[in-house]
Design a protein around this motif. Structure first.
Motif, PDB file in Angstrom:
ATOM      1  N   PRO A  72       0.311  -1.130  -0.062  1.00 29.42           N
ATOM      2  CA  PRO A  72       0.024  -0.009  -0.068  1.00 29.42           C
ATOM      3  C   PRO A  72       1.647   0.797   0.357  1.00 29.42           C
ATOM      4  O   PRO A  72       0.878   2.714  -0.895  1.00 29.42           O
ATOM      5  CB  PRO A  72      -1.059  -0.261   1.173  1.00 29.42           C
ATOM      6  CG  PRO A  72      -0.900  -1.780   1.739  1.00 29.42           C
ATOM      7  CD  PRO A  72       0.618  -2.267   0.800  1.00 29.42           C
ATOM      8  N   SER A  73       1.892   1.281   0.979  1.00 31.68           N
ATOM      9  CA  SER A  73       2.564   2.436   0.610  1.00 31.68           C
ATOM     10  C   SER A  73       3.190   2.682  -0.393  1.00 31.68           C
ATOM     11  O   SER A  73       3.124   3.606  -0.793  1.00 31.68           O
ATOM     12  CB  SER A  73       3.719   2.202   1.617  1.00 31.68           C
ATOM     13  OG  SER A  73       3.384   2.035   2.965  1.00 31.68           O
ATOM     14  N   VAL A  74       3.571   1.667  -1.359  1.00 30.09           N
ATOM     15  CA  VAL A  74       4.650   1.786  -2.778  1.00 30.09           C
ATOM     16  C   VAL A  74       4.105   2.303  -3.786  1.00 30.09           C
ATOM     17  O   VAL A  74       3.605   3.217  -4.440  1.00 30.09           O
ATOM     18  CB  VAL A  74       5.503   0.267  -3.107  1.00 30.09           C
ATOM     19  CG1 VAL A  74       5.418   0.656  -3.835  1.00 30.09           C
ATOM     20  CG2 VAL A  74       6.388  -0.093  -1.946  1.00 30.09           C
ATOM     21  N   LEU A  75       2.520   1.377  -3.526  1.00 29.20           N
ATOM     22  CA  LEU A  75       0.797   2.143  -4.230  1.00 29.20           C
ATOM     23  C   LEU A  75       0.805   3.511  -3.926  1.00 29.20           C
ATOM     24  O   LEU A  75       0.959   4.763  -5.179  1.00 29.20           O
ATOM     25  CB  LEU A  75      -0.233   1.334  -4.312  1.00 29.20           C
ATOM     26  CG  LEU A  75      -1.641   2.001  -4.318  1.00 29.20           C
ATOM     27  CD1 LEU A  75      -1.144   1.301  -6.381  1.00 29.20           C
ATOM     28  CD2 LEU A  75      -2.370   0.986  -4.537  1.00 29.20           C
ATOM     29  N   ILE A 124      -4.079  -3.907   7.665  1.00 22.64           N
ATOM     30  CA  ILE A 124      -4.062  -2.920   8.096  1.00 22.64           C
ATOM     31  C   ILE A 124      -3.015  -1.757   8.935  1.00 22.64           C
ATOM     32  O   ILE A 124      -3.009  -1.154   8.435  1.00 22.64           O
ATOM     33  CB  ILE A 124      -4.959  -3.195   9.653  1.00 22.64           C
ATOM     34  CG1 ILE A 124      -6.396  -3.770   9.304  1.00 22.64           C
ATOM     35  CG2 ILE A 124      -5.017  -2.443  10.992  1.00 22.64           C
ATOM     36  CD1 ILE A 124      -7.580  -4.606  10.067  1.00 22.64           C
ATOM     37  N   ILE A 125      -2.498  -2.900   8.875  1.00 19.80           N
ATOM     38  CA  ILE A 125      -0.955  -2.027   8.873  1.00 19.80           C
ATOM     39  C   ILE A 125      -0.611  -1.471   7.879  1.00 19.80           C
ATOM     40  O   ILE A 125       0.217  -0.674   8.081  1.00 19.80           O
ATOM     41  CB  ILE A 125       0.156  -3.367   9.791  1.00 19.80           C
ATOM     42  CG1 ILE A 125      -0.211  -3.690  11.421  1.00 19.80           C
ATOM     43  CG2 ILE A 125       1.329  -2.327  10.075  1.00 19.80           C
ATOM     44  CD1 ILE A 125       0.165  -4.404  11.035  1.00 19.80           C
ATOM     45  N   GLY A 126      -0.858  -2.272   6.973  1.00 21.68           N
ATOM     46  CA  GLY A 126      -0.719  -1.448   5.397  1.00 21.68           C
ATOM     47  C   GLY A 126      -1.125   0.394   5.104  1.00 21.68           C
ATOM     48  O   GLY A 126      -0.111   1.033   4.466  1.00 21.68           O
ATOM     49  N   ILE A 127      -2.592  -0.511   5.558  1.00 17.06           N
ATOM     50  CA  ILE A 127      -3.067   1.256   5.185  1.00 17.06           C
ATOM     51  C   ILE A 127      -2.602   2.137   5.821  1.00 17.06           C
ATOM     52  O   ILE A 127      -2.286   3.481   5.178  1.00 17.06           O
ATOM     53  CB  ILE A 127      -4.460   0.556   5.580  1.00 17.06           C
ATOM     54  CG1 ILE A 127      -5.164   0.054   4.697  1.00 17.06           C
ATOM     55  CG2 ILE A 127      -5.347   2.527   5.606  1.00 17.06           C
ATOM     56  CD1 ILE A 127      -6.563   0.043   4.498  1.00 17.06           C
ATOM     57  N   LEU A 128      -3.004   1.947   7.476  1.00 18.30           N
ATOM     58  CA  LEU A 128      -1.243   2.924   8.106  1.00 18.30           C
ATOM     59  C   LEU A 128      -0.683   3.443   7.701  1.00 18.30           C
ATOM     60  O   LEU A 128       0.027   4.901   7.737  1.00 18.30           O
ATOM     61  CB  LEU A 128      -1.298   1.935  10.062  1.00 18.30           C
ATOM     62  CG  LEU A 128      -2.599   1.518  10.525  1.00 18.30           C
ATOM     63  CD1 LEU A 128      -2.651   1.153  12.113  1.00 18.30           C
ATOM     64  CD2 LEU A 128      -3.503   2.828  10.457  1.00 18.30           C
ATOM     65  N   ILE A 133       2.704   7.771   4.768  1.00 12.51           N
ATOM     66  CA  ILE A 133       3.360   8.602   4.141  1.00 12.51           C
ATOM     67  C   ILE A 133       2.639   9.557   3.057  1.00 12.51           C
ATOM     68  O   ILE A 133       3.292  10.206   3.083  1.00 12.51           O
ATOM     69  CB  ILE A 133       3.818   6.667   3.155  1.00 12.51           C
ATOM     70  CG1 ILE A 133       4.621   6.021   3.371  1.00 12.51           C
ATOM     71  CG2 ILE A 133       4.633   7.513   1.327  1.00 12.51           C
ATOM     72  CD1 ILE A 133       5.470   4.882   3.066  1.00 12.51           C
ATOM     73  N   MET A 134       1.189   9.202   3.219  1.00 14.10           N
ATOM     74  CA  MET A 134       0.900   9.989   1.781  1.00 14.10           C
ATOM     75  C   MET A 134       0.180  11.778   2.485  1.00 14.10           C
ATOM     76  O   MET A 134       0.881  12.298   2.130  1.00 14.10           O
ATOM     77  CB  MET A 134      -0.475   9.475   1.681  1.00 14.10           C
ATOM     78  CG  MET A 134      -0.930   8.162   0.157  1.00 14.10           C
ATOM     79  SD  MET A 134      -2.135   7.763  -0.178  1.00 14.10           S
ATOM     80  CE  MET A 134      -3.140   7.063   1.584  1.00 14.10           C
ATOM     81  N   TYR A 135       0.243  11.292   4.023  1.00 10.86           N
ATOM     82  CA  TYR A 135       0.417  12.607   4.425  1.00 10.86           C
ATOM     83  C   TYR A 135       1.873  12.993   4.765  1.00 10.86           C
ATOM     84  O   TYR A 135       1.825  14.770   4.201  1.00 10.86           O
ATOM     85  CB  TYR A 135       0.208  12.069   5.714  1.00 10.86           C
ATOM     86  CG  TYR A 135       0.059  14.025   6.929  1.00 10.86           C
ATOM     87  CD1 TYR A 135      -1.294  14.296   6.439  1.00 10.86           C
ATOM     88  CD2 TYR A 135       0.873  13.900   8.132  1.00 10.86           C
ATOM     89  CE1 TYR A 135      -1.387  15.501   7.881  1.00 10.86           C
ATOM     90  CE2 TYR A 135       0.888  15.005   8.606  1.00 10.86           C
ATOM     91  CZ  TYR A 135      -0.077  15.966   8.830  1.00 10.86           C
ATOM     92  OH  TYR A 135      -0.247  17.161   8.975  1.00 10.86           O
ATOM     93  N   SER A 136       2.934  12.640   4.830  1.00 12.95           N
ATOM     94  CA  SER A 136       4.226  13.634   4.667  1.00 12.95           C
ATOM     95  C   SER A 136       4.621  14.270   3.662  1.00 12.95           C
ATOM     96  O   SER A 136       5.693  14.454   3.479  1.00 12.95           O
ATOM     97  CB  SER A 136       5.048  12.193   5.206  1.00 12.95           C
ATOM     98  OG  SER A 136       5.172  10.964   4.364  1.00 12.95           O
ATOM     99  N   SER A 150      -8.444   0.069  -2.688  1.00 14.88           N
ATOM    100  CA  SER A 150      -7.519  -0.536  -3.379  1.00 14.88           C
ATOM    101  C   SER A 150      -6.744  -1.977  -2.586  1.00 14.88           C
ATOM    102  O   SER A 150      -7.123  -3.477  -2.776  1.00 14.88           O
ATOM    103  CB  SER A 150      -6.072  -0.553  -4.162  1.00 14.88           C
ATOM    104  OG  SER A 150      -6.697   0.084  -5.082  1.00 14.88           O
ATOM    105  N   VAL A 151      -6.508  -1.318  -1.045  1.00 12.86           N
ATOM    106  CA  VAL A 151      -6.806  -2.695   0.012  1.00 12.86           C
ATOM    107  C   VAL A 151      -7.683  -3.199   0.374  1.00 12.86           C
ATOM    108  O   VAL A 151      -7.866  -4.398   0.908  1.00 12.86           O
ATOM    109  CB  VAL A 151      -5.452  -1.479   0.641  1.00 12.86           C
ATOM    110  CG1 VAL A 151      -4.915  -2.159   2.337  1.00 12.86           C
ATOM    111  CG2 VAL A 151      -4.088  -0.691   0.532  1.00 12.86           C
TER     112      VAL A 151
END
Length: 320
Positions: A72-75, A124-128, A133-136, A150-151
């Motif tokens: 999710p972070s890479v996405l 769930i951890i991946g979404i967090l 990352i999206m906020y940063s 997507s997740v």
């Protein structure tokens, strides 16, 4: 050995690259926050390399969990920086990497029901992580629902999935609770049920993953409980019948103690709740009483006859 050396070299290379990128952001002119995501992924990748050497079940599960947390972070990184030129190339690479990580997690964590649930929890951890990352990196607001949806497409089915033993396990738990309630009710009445209690305890502790065997154990315990119930209802009749035989035997043979002793032992076992032992003692007492009733008078008659013959023989000897 050669593969291990290559893996160690690759791990060291990734850690060095991530450290160099981090130090250049700390002491250089570049911003740190935009680089935190890629640097974290590089560090995680360096740790995963070791698991690729011995690719067993534990390693597959670990790599699948890491991939499910990271994709999710890479996405999010691939969608947040879509532009023309070099940015488009990097976004495409991130997207390919996200698809690859998702495929690895889906392949490694789809074998059993527990692995699917674990995949849902790690999602769930991946979404967090992706939200952080999206906020940063100040992603646009439309990026958030795209990544989260997507997740959740795979996360929700994983969390709500039920294994093939769900129905039988539900039936097993219901029957187990009912059987334990019956045992507690009989115990409150002073009836001992050690065997049934032991079987039910074993079923609860050992048969969660094998509900079919658990149902067999509960059925065996229920049969034992039903026998005890029937025995508790018949025990009074057995006791009265045995007492009649004991009193009749005592009236025939004064001073005998065997039938009465067994009868008293039966009363003691019944008082302690051991109905099976009480029944055995009552039946043993009755059998002893029946022996006295059937054979005592015959034995007395035979003894009297023998004594009479002895007296007649003595009289003949005296006359001669």
């Amino acid at each position: 050995m050669r593969v291990e050396k290559i893996a160690l070299f690759t791990t060291f290379l990734l850690i060095s690259a991530a450290s160099w990128w981090l130090l250049s952001a700390l002491f250089g002119t570049s911003d740190l926050l935009p680089r935190l995501g890629p640097i974290s992924l590089i560090f995680i990748s360096s740790l995963v390399i070791i698991d690729l050497i011995d690719y067993g079940p534990v390693q597959r599960s670990r790599i699948g969990a890491v991939g499910n947390i990271c994709y999710p972070s890479v996405l999010a990184l691939s969608i947040s920086d879509i532009d023309t030129g070099d940015s488009l190339i990097s976004s495409s690479i991130y997207l390919i990497l996200a698809i690859f990580l998702w495929n690895i997690s889906h392949k490694n964590l789809s074998l059993t029901h527990s692995s699917k649930r674990w995949r849902g929890l790690t999602s769930i951890i991946g979404i967090l992580f992706s939200l952080a990352i999206m906020y940063s990196i100040s992603s646009e607001i439309l990026v958030y629902p795209v990544v989260i949806s997507s997740v959740m497409i795979t996360m929700i089915p994983d969390l709500l999935s039920k294994d093939e033993n769900h129905l039988s396990r539900k039936q097993f738990i219901n029957l187990l609770d009912r059987a334990e309630a019956d045992v507690l009710l009989l115990r409150s009445q002073g009836i001992s049920l050690e065997q049934a209690s032991s079987i039910l305890k074993k079923a609860r502790e050992e048969c969660w993953n094998d509900p079919v065997r658990g149902l067999e154990l509960v059925s065996a315990a229920q049969e034992d409980t039903d026998r005890i119930k029937a025995l508790s209802q018949d025990l009074d009749a057995i006791r009265k019948d045995t007492l009649n035989h004991v009193e009749k035997a005592e009236s025939i043979a004064n001073g005998i103690q065997g039938p009465r002793k067994s009868f008293d032992l039966g009363d003691r076992e019944a008082k302690h709740g051991s109905l099976r032992e009480a029944e055995l003692m009552y039946r043993h007492s009755k059998s002893k009483s029946d022996l006295v009733i059937l054979h005592w008078q015959n034995a007395i008659d035979e003894i009297n006859l023998a004594e009479e013959l002895v007296r007649q023989k003595d009289n003949l000897q005296v006359d001669s």
